[in-house]
Design a protein around this motif. Structure first.
Motif, PDB file in Angstrom:
ATOM      1  N   TYR D  12       0.890  -1.223  -0.029  1.00 32.77           N
ATOM      2  CA  TYR D  12       0.001   0.065  -0.152  1.00 32.77           C
ATOM      3  C   TYR D  12       0.819   1.411  -0.001  1.00 32.77           C
ATOM      4  O   TYR D  12       1.884   1.191   0.399  1.00 32.77           O
ATOM      5  N   ARG D  16       3.639   0.492  -2.227  1.00 28.52           N
ATOM      6  CA  ARG D  16       3.047  -0.074  -3.381  1.00 28.52           C
ATOM      7  C   ARG D  16       3.726   0.731  -4.695  1.00 28.52           C
ATOM      8  O   ARG D  16       4.078   0.199  -5.762  1.00 28.52           O
ATOM      9  N   ALA D  22       0.813  -3.643  -6.432  1.00 32.68           N
ATOM     10  CA  ALA D  22      -0.100  -3.852  -5.311  1.00 32.68           C
ATOM     11  C   ALA D  22       0.087  -5.045  -4.752  1.00 32.68           C
ATOM     12  O   ALA D  22      -0.538  -5.267  -3.514  1.00 32.68           O
TER      13      ALA D  22
END
Lengths: 156, 84, 156, 84
Positions: D12, D16, D22
């Motif tokens: 995240y 990410r 992701a």
């Protein structure tokens, strides 16, 4: 009492303060308050409880000295704006006959940050409980009724 | 005021109920002050429940007991409040 | 994330806790919360400010780990209900792209009395700022953008 | 785990972006724990900005660095949060 008690421009300091016979919800104020620089809006609804001091309440009657009440609410709102870093303050107090769960009071405060918004909202509530010329008669399940007079007003 | 005079007094809550009216004229002696008014109302049982817990507003501002009254004043008796 | 995160009966303890892509207002929660024995509802709206740490913000992007976020919000709501004499707690956090003045967070608490309602609302906000798996990227007037990471999460 | 294994890791925010994805599979040594995962991600620059500020959730609960991982776990890297 009829007037909206609204002043100030959209983006500047704004004060909304009045007693009213119309039904209230927090939305009435929350949707009106806040500038683009405000990150926090704190709102309070006072509602009619079904009990008080051990007795079952079925209805309340609020009575105001409306002209003075509007002035006191405006004073309190401006004090909050002077004492805390908040931009906008709104207060509405209902008068007339209210049923259980009806909203008697709405306070909303907009500010850049949440702590002063919370502090100012509590200040407003405490002050109006001490100073606002509003009186309340409780009607109980057994048919009796009583004036609730919690707070003698401090004279000069 | 060098003469006796009357003021219009607004009554609320318990006081209004005790008086049976929301508004009354009260006669005051020459130079009458808020304290005189409260005593007069107490004698008439309008604030019989405790004079010391009653405030008085003159022209919508709280006034001290020694505040001199005028016939043109808007006077209101403020029993203990219960807003919120 | 799609679910309402609502449980509890109308008059009992109720918890509403979720992250959502839908626009938020305090009304969404305030109108749902409160029993006949509640005299106070405190609501908080967190809104996107047009500035932060001296820079002009034009937009925010909130990203969540939604499954964990819903659990953390429910935990926090229940902690508030356990630690303060409050009846109902609602929390909604928005994710996605938000413009200035959009509402990112709504917290609402119903209680018999106002002090615990205020205290519980602040508890909820402080806890979610420390624990909620939500991340925020600020977009500035000059076209640049930056992750705002104020709060390392305390592991076990 | 007595053999090397892989776990699926959710990423995240900043992590990410650094990873460009992701979600990734990360290989771990036999008996691999959360601390091993964080070191591996750090070596791959996914959490290059400061390993100590990153928490790890296993099955949606925060887990300590010595928490043993399993291939079936839902693992997520939690960089410093900014909700509200």
């Amino acid at each position: 009492m009829q007037a909206d008690g609204l002043d100030g421009s959209e983006e500047g300091p704004r004060t909304i303060a009045s007693v009213t016979e119309e039904p209230l919800t927090a939305l009435d104020l929350v949707s009106l308050l806040g500038t683009d620089s405000d990150g926090a809006v704190v709102a309070f609804e006072g509602r009619v409880r079904d009990h008080n001091r051990g007795r079952r309440v079925v209805r309340l009657h609020y009575e105001a000295y409306p002209e003075m009440a509007d002035e006191v609410l405006r004073d309190i709102a401006r004090e909050a704006q002077a004492q805390y870093p908040v931009t906008q303050v709104g207060i509405r107090h209902r008068v007339g006959t209210l049923d259980v769960a009806d909203v008697s009071l709405v306070v909303a405060v907009a500010a850049a940050h949440r702590d002063p918004a919370f502090d100012a909202a509590r200040y407003v509530i405490e002050q109006l409980k001490a100073r606002l010329p509003v009186w309340k008669k409780e009607e109980y399940a057994d048919g009796s009724s009583e004036w609730v007079e919690s707070q003698p007003v401090e004279g000069e | 005021m060098s003469e006796a005079f009357s003021v219009r007094v607004l009554l609320y809550g318990r006081c209004r109920e005790a008086a049976g009216t929301a508004e009354m004229m009260v006669s005051l002696p020459p130079g009458g002050v808020v304290g005189d008014l409260v005593e007069r109302l107490s004698a008439e049982s309008v604030v019989g429940f405790g004079m010391e817990s009653v405030a008085v507003a003159v022209n919508r501002k709280l006034a001290s007991r020694d505040h001199a009254l005028d016939p043109s004043d808007e006077v209101a008796v403020i029993p203990p409040v219960a807003g919120g």
